[in-house]
Design a protein around this motif. Structure first.
Motif, PDB file in Angstrom:
ATOM      1  N   CYS A  56     -24.444   7.944 -13.596  1.00 19.01           N
ATOM      2  CA  CYS A  56     -25.094   7.837 -12.491  1.00 19.01           C
ATOM      3  C   CYS A  56     -25.744   7.075 -11.585  1.00 19.01           C
ATOM      4  N   ASN A  57     -24.899   6.632 -10.124  1.00 17.29           N
ATOM      5  CA  ASN A  57     -26.283   4.851  -9.712  1.00 17.29           C
ATOM      6  C   ASN A  57     -26.845   5.843  -8.325  1.00 17.29           C
ATOM      7  N   GLY A  58     -27.138   5.257  -8.546  1.00 17.80           N
ATOM      8  CA  GLY A  58     -28.419   5.269  -6.419  1.00 17.80           C
ATOM      9  C   GLY A  58     -28.885   4.252  -6.445  1.00 17.80           C
ATOM     10  N   TYR A  59     -28.656   4.389  -5.092  1.00 18.01           N
ATOM     11  CA  TYR A  59     -29.225   3.486  -4.249  1.00 18.01           C
ATOM     12  C   TYR A  59     -30.238   4.339  -2.803  1.00 18.01           C
ATOM     13  N   LEU A  60     -31.416   3.468  -3.018  1.00 20.27           N
ATOM     14  CA  LEU A  60     -32.339   4.468  -2.523  1.00 20.27           C
ATOM     15  C   LEU A  60     -33.732   3.830  -2.735  1.00 20.27           C
ATOM     16  N   LYS A  61     -34.577   4.501  -2.061  1.00 20.42           N
ATOM     17  CA  LYS A  61     -36.256   4.056  -1.808  1.00 20.42           C
ATOM     18  C   LYS A  61     -36.649   4.794  -2.737  1.00 20.42           C
ATOM     19  N   ASP A  62     -37.699   4.438  -3.554  1.00 25.44           N
ATOM     20  CA  ASP A  62     -38.726   5.472  -3.722  1.00 25.44           C
ATOM     21  C   ASP A  62     -39.954   5.912  -2.809  1.00 25.44           C
ATOM     22  N   SER A  63     -40.183   5.098  -1.674  1.00 19.32           N
ATOM     23  CA  SER A  63     -41.741   4.916  -1.204  1.00 19.32           C
ATOM     24  C   SER A  63     -40.982   4.693   0.515  1.00 19.32           C
ATOM     25  N   PRO A  64     -41.196   5.111   1.814  1.00 21.96           N
ATOM     26  CA  PRO A  64     -40.784   4.921   3.101  1.00 21.96           C
ATOM     27  C   PRO A  64     -40.890   3.242   3.509  1.00 21.96           C
ATOM     28  N   ARG A  65     -41.521   2.789   2.615  1.00 25.29           N
ATOM     29  CA  ARG A  65     -41.572   1.413   3.123  1.00 25.29           C
ATOM     30  C   ARG A  65     -41.799   0.605   1.777  1.00 25.29           C
ATOM     31  N   SER A  66     -41.339   0.935   0.911  1.00 24.42           N
ATOM     32  CA  SER A  66     -40.287   0.043  -0.072  1.00 24.42           C
ATOM     33  C   SER A  66     -39.268   0.347   0.232  1.00 24.42           C
ATOM     34  N   ARG A  67     -38.494  -1.091  -0.184  1.00 23.64           N
ATOM     35  CA  ARG A  67     -36.799  -1.539   0.475  1.00 23.64           C
ATOM     36  C   ARG A  67     -35.584  -0.089  -1.082  1.00 23.64           C
ATOM     37  N   TYR A  68     -34.434  -0.077  -0.463  1.00 25.94           N
ATOM     38  CA  TYR A  68     -33.840  -0.034  -1.423  1.00 25.94           C
ATOM     39  C   TYR A  68     -33.476  -0.525  -2.996  1.00 25.94           C
ATOM     40  N   GLN A  69     -33.415   0.213  -3.542  1.00 24.51           N
ATOM     41  CA  GLN A  69     -33.410  -0.405  -4.934  1.00 24.51           C
ATOM     42  C   GLN A  69     -31.938   0.473  -5.273  1.00 24.51           C
ATOM     43  N   THR A  70     -31.452   0.124  -7.054  1.00 24.79           N
ATOM     44  CA  THR A  70     -30.093   0.707  -7.179  1.00 24.79           C
ATOM     45  C   THR A  70     -30.795   1.174  -8.469  1.00 24.79           C
ATOM     46  N   TYR A  71     -30.829   2.683  -8.919  1.00 24.42           N
ATOM     47  CA  TYR A  71     -31.188   2.997 -10.073  1.00 24.42           C
ATOM     48  C   TYR A  71     -29.549   3.259 -11.077  1.00 24.42           C
ATOM     49  N   TRP A  72     -29.779   3.371 -12.073  1.00 19.87           N
ATOM     50  CA  TRP A  72     -29.086   3.583 -12.991  1.00 19.87           C
ATOM     51  C   TRP A  72     -29.424   5.034 -14.096  1.00 19.87           C
ATOM     52  N   GLY A  73     -28.277   6.049 -14.382  1.00 17.23           N
ATOM     53  CA  GLY A  73     -28.368   6.928 -14.867  1.00 17.23           C
ATOM     54  C   GLY A  73     -28.401   6.352 -16.225  1.00 17.23           C
ATOM     55  N   GLN A  74     -28.296   7.553 -17.203  1.00 13.87           N
ATOM     56  CA  GLN A  74     -28.679   7.160 -19.013  1.00 13.87           C
ATOM     57  C   GLN A  74     -26.828   6.768 -19.174  1.00 13.87           C
ATOM     58  N   GLY A  75     -26.454   8.065 -18.495  1.00 13.78           N
ATOM     59  CA  GLY A  75     -24.370   7.786 -19.055  1.00 13.78           C
ATOM     60  C   GLY A  75     -24.551   8.969 -19.777  1.00 13.78           C
ATOM     61  N   THR A  76     -22.660   9.206 -19.276  1.00  6.24           N
ATOM     62  CA  THR A  76     -22.292  10.417 -19.692  1.00  6.24           C
ATOM     63  C   THR A  76     -20.767  10.250 -20.464  1.00  6.24           C
ATOM     64  N   GLU A  77     -20.577  10.189 -21.977  1.00  6.00           N
ATOM     65  CA  GLU A  77     -19.504  10.115 -22.706  1.00  6.00           C
ATOM     66  C   GLU A  77     -18.284  10.970 -22.090  1.00  6.00           C
ATOM     67  N   VAL A  78     -16.903  10.378 -21.599  1.00  2.69           N
ATOM     68  CA  VAL A  78     -16.000  11.507 -21.395  1.00  2.69           C
ATOM     69  C   VAL A  78     -14.686  10.344 -22.180  1.00  2.69           C
ATOM     70  N   THR A  79     -13.994  11.543 -23.421  1.00  2.00           N
ATOM     71  CA  THR A  79     -13.044  11.176 -23.947  1.00  2.00           C
ATOM     72  C   THR A  79     -11.800  11.746 -23.524  1.00  2.00           C
ATOM     73  N   VAL A  80     -10.684  11.084 -23.632  1.00  2.00           N
ATOM     74  CA  VAL A  80      -9.585  12.137 -23.362  1.00  2.00           C
ATOM     75  C   VAL A  80      -8.441  11.927 -24.245  1.00  2.00           C
ATOM     76  N   SER A  81      -8.012  13.201 -24.678  1.00  2.00           N
ATOM     77  CA  SER A  81      -7.131  12.873 -25.929  1.00  2.00           C
ATOM     78  C   SER A  81      -5.677  13.170 -25.349  1.00  2.00           C
ATOM     79  N   SER A  82      -4.694  11.828 -25.428  1.00  2.00           N
ATOM     80  CA  SER A  82      -3.765  12.280 -25.209  1.00  2.00           C
ATOM     81  C   SER A  82      -2.627  13.293 -26.536  1.00  2.00           C
TER      82      SER A  82
END
Length: 120
Positions: free
Chosen positions: A94-120
């Protein structure tokens, strides 16, 4: 700010999964949220993203199969994945481009990841 992703798992080809991501902490504004994925020995790539005004963008490989939705008032984003294929196997971030306060700049944040496995 933290992003928490969930919903990954093991599924057979042709199946479906729904990923969820919630951002928490001090969030002043969200410009966009989305999903990236990284398969083994490959670079991380954009899967889908959505901006505040409602613009969406998808990787060509998932068009017509994946749908991104969001509720920025709740700082959440979802990815409905259908007709999954083995080449969709990856860790989804998951990725987010957001501000953590009204005066801050937008920053990129990442989630920890979730694994998806598709078997044939």
């Amino acid at each position: 700010v933290q992003l928490q992703a969930s919903g990954g798992g093991l599924v057979q080809a042709g199946g479906s999964l729904r990923l969820s991501c919630a951002a928490s902490g001090s969030i002043s504004a969200i410009n966009r949220m989305g999903w990236y994925r990284q398969a083994p020995e490959k670079e991380r790539e954009l899967v889908a993203e959505k901006t505040g005004p409602g613009t969406t963008r998808y990787a060509d490989s998932v068009l017509g199969r994946f749908t991104i939705s969001s509720d920025f008032s709740k700082s959440t984003v979802y990815l409905q994945m259908r007709s999954l294929r083995p080449d969709d196997t990856a860790v989804y971030y998951c990725n987010g481009y957001l501000k953590d306060s009204p005066r801050s700049r937008y920053q990129t944040y990442w989630g920890q990841g979730t694994e998806v496995t598709v078997s044939s």
